[in-house]
Design a protein around this motif. Structure first.
Motif, PDB file in Angstrom:
ATOM      1  N   MET A   1       0.851  -1.183   0.000  1.00 46.07           N
ATOM      2  CA  MET A   1       0.000   0.000   0.000  1.00 46.07           C
ATOM      3  C   MET A   1       0.892   1.240   0.000  1.00 46.07           C
ATOM      4  O   MET A   1       1.790   1.357   0.818  1.00 46.07           O
ATOM      5  CB  MET A   1      -0.915  -0.029   1.236  1.00 46.07           C
ATOM      6  CG  MET A   1      -1.825   1.152   1.337  1.00 46.07           C
ATOM      7  SD  MET A   1      -2.889   1.185   2.800  1.00 46.07           S
ATOM      8  CE  MET A   1      -4.103  -0.016   2.370  1.00 46.07           C
ATOM      9  N   THR A   2       0.614   2.159  -0.905  1.00 50.82           N
ATOM     10  CA  THR A   2       1.403   3.386  -0.972  1.00 50.82           C
ATOM     11  C   THR A   2       0.986   4.334   0.145  1.00 50.82           C
ATOM     12  O   THR A   2      -0.048   4.146   0.798  1.00 50.82           O
ATOM     13  CB  THR A   2       1.184   4.096  -2.324  1.00 50.82           C
ATOM     14  OG1 THR A   2      -0.162   4.577  -2.373  1.00 50.82           O
ATOM     15  CG2 THR A   2       1.468   3.179  -3.499  1.00 50.82           C
ATOM     16  N   GLU A   5      -2.424   5.757  -0.672  1.00 48.98           N
ATOM     17  CA  GLU A   5      -3.506   4.818  -0.388  1.00 48.98           C
ATOM     18  C   GLU A   5      -3.761   4.695   1.109  1.00 48.98           C
ATOM     19  O   GLU A   5      -4.909   4.617   1.546  1.00 48.98           O
ATOM     20  CB  GLU A   5      -3.193   3.445  -0.998  1.00 48.98           C
ATOM     21  CG  GLU A   5      -3.263   3.446  -2.514  1.00 48.98           C
ATOM     22  CD  GLU A   5      -2.690   2.176  -3.133  1.00 48.98           C
ATOM     23  OE1 GLU A   5      -1.845   1.519  -2.497  1.00 48.98           O
ATOM     24  OE2 GLU A   5      -3.101   1.858  -4.256  1.00 48.98           O
ATOM     25  N   ALA A   6      -2.716   4.708   1.905  1.00 46.37           N
ATOM     26  CA  ALA A   6      -2.867   4.637   3.364  1.00 46.37           C
ATOM     27  C   ALA A   6      -3.564   5.891   3.892  1.00 46.37           C
ATOM     28  O   ALA A   6      -4.444   5.814   4.761  1.00 46.37           O
ATOM     29  CB  ALA A   6      -1.506   4.453   4.035  1.00 46.37           C
ATOM     30  N   ALA A   9      -7.253   5.726   2.926  1.00 48.04           N
ATOM     31  CA  ALA A   9      -7.968   4.762   3.772  1.00 48.04           C
ATOM     32  C   ALA A   9      -8.248   5.359   5.147  1.00 48.04           C
ATOM     33  O   ALA A   9      -9.355   5.223   5.683  1.00 48.04           O
ATOM     34  CB  ALA A   9      -7.169   3.471   3.897  1.00 48.04           C
TER      35      ALA A   9
END
Length: 138
Positions: A1-2, A5-6, A9
């Motif tokens: 997960m980049t 993306e983190a 989220a």
């Protein structure tokens, strides 16, 4: 997960934590005439886009008064936020202006029962939630 993306989220989880209202978001069907009561009643929805938790808040503090027919109507603009993960219905139809959001429950008892009319939709792959612009036409 980049890292992006983190961050998304985490932002999406925080946005959902603020969703304390419950709504039904749908495209209204044709009105029907009830011969028993002699009144026109809403027909069943043509498409239901979403039912569940949401955040409903006033988007503009200023109201605007407009004429509708021969009656003055006050318009209040709201922003309705629903989970980013909400998909389209099986039919693939996208919401559009004129669709309806009914607030079915809210910690604010003055908000429960309010009907909002969609005026705009916001889409973005980097959004933390799906934001819908709507107005109360009371």
């Amino acid at each position: 997960m980049t890292a992006l993306e983190a961050a998304l989220a985490a932002g999406r989880a925080e946005a959902e934590a603020l969703m304390r209202d419950t709504v039904t978001f749908y495209r209204p069907g044709e009105d029907l005439f009830d011969q028993t009561t002699g009144h026109v009643v809403p027909g069943p929805p043509l498409v239901t886009f979403y039912t569940g938790k949401a955040r409903v808040k006033v988007d503009q503090l200023a109201d605007s008064d407009v004429q509708a027919g021969e009656q003055e109507v006050t318009l209040r603009q709201y922003k309705v936020t629903i989970p980013f993960s909400t998909g389209l219905p099986a039919t693939g139809q996208r919401p559009r202006p004129g669709d309806v959001i009914d607030v079915t429950a809210s910690p604010d008892p003055r908000l429960a029962g309010v009907r909002l009319w969609v005026t705009g939709l916001q889409y973005s792959g980097t959004a933390t939630a799906w934001r819908i612009i709507a107005e109360d036409r009371s």
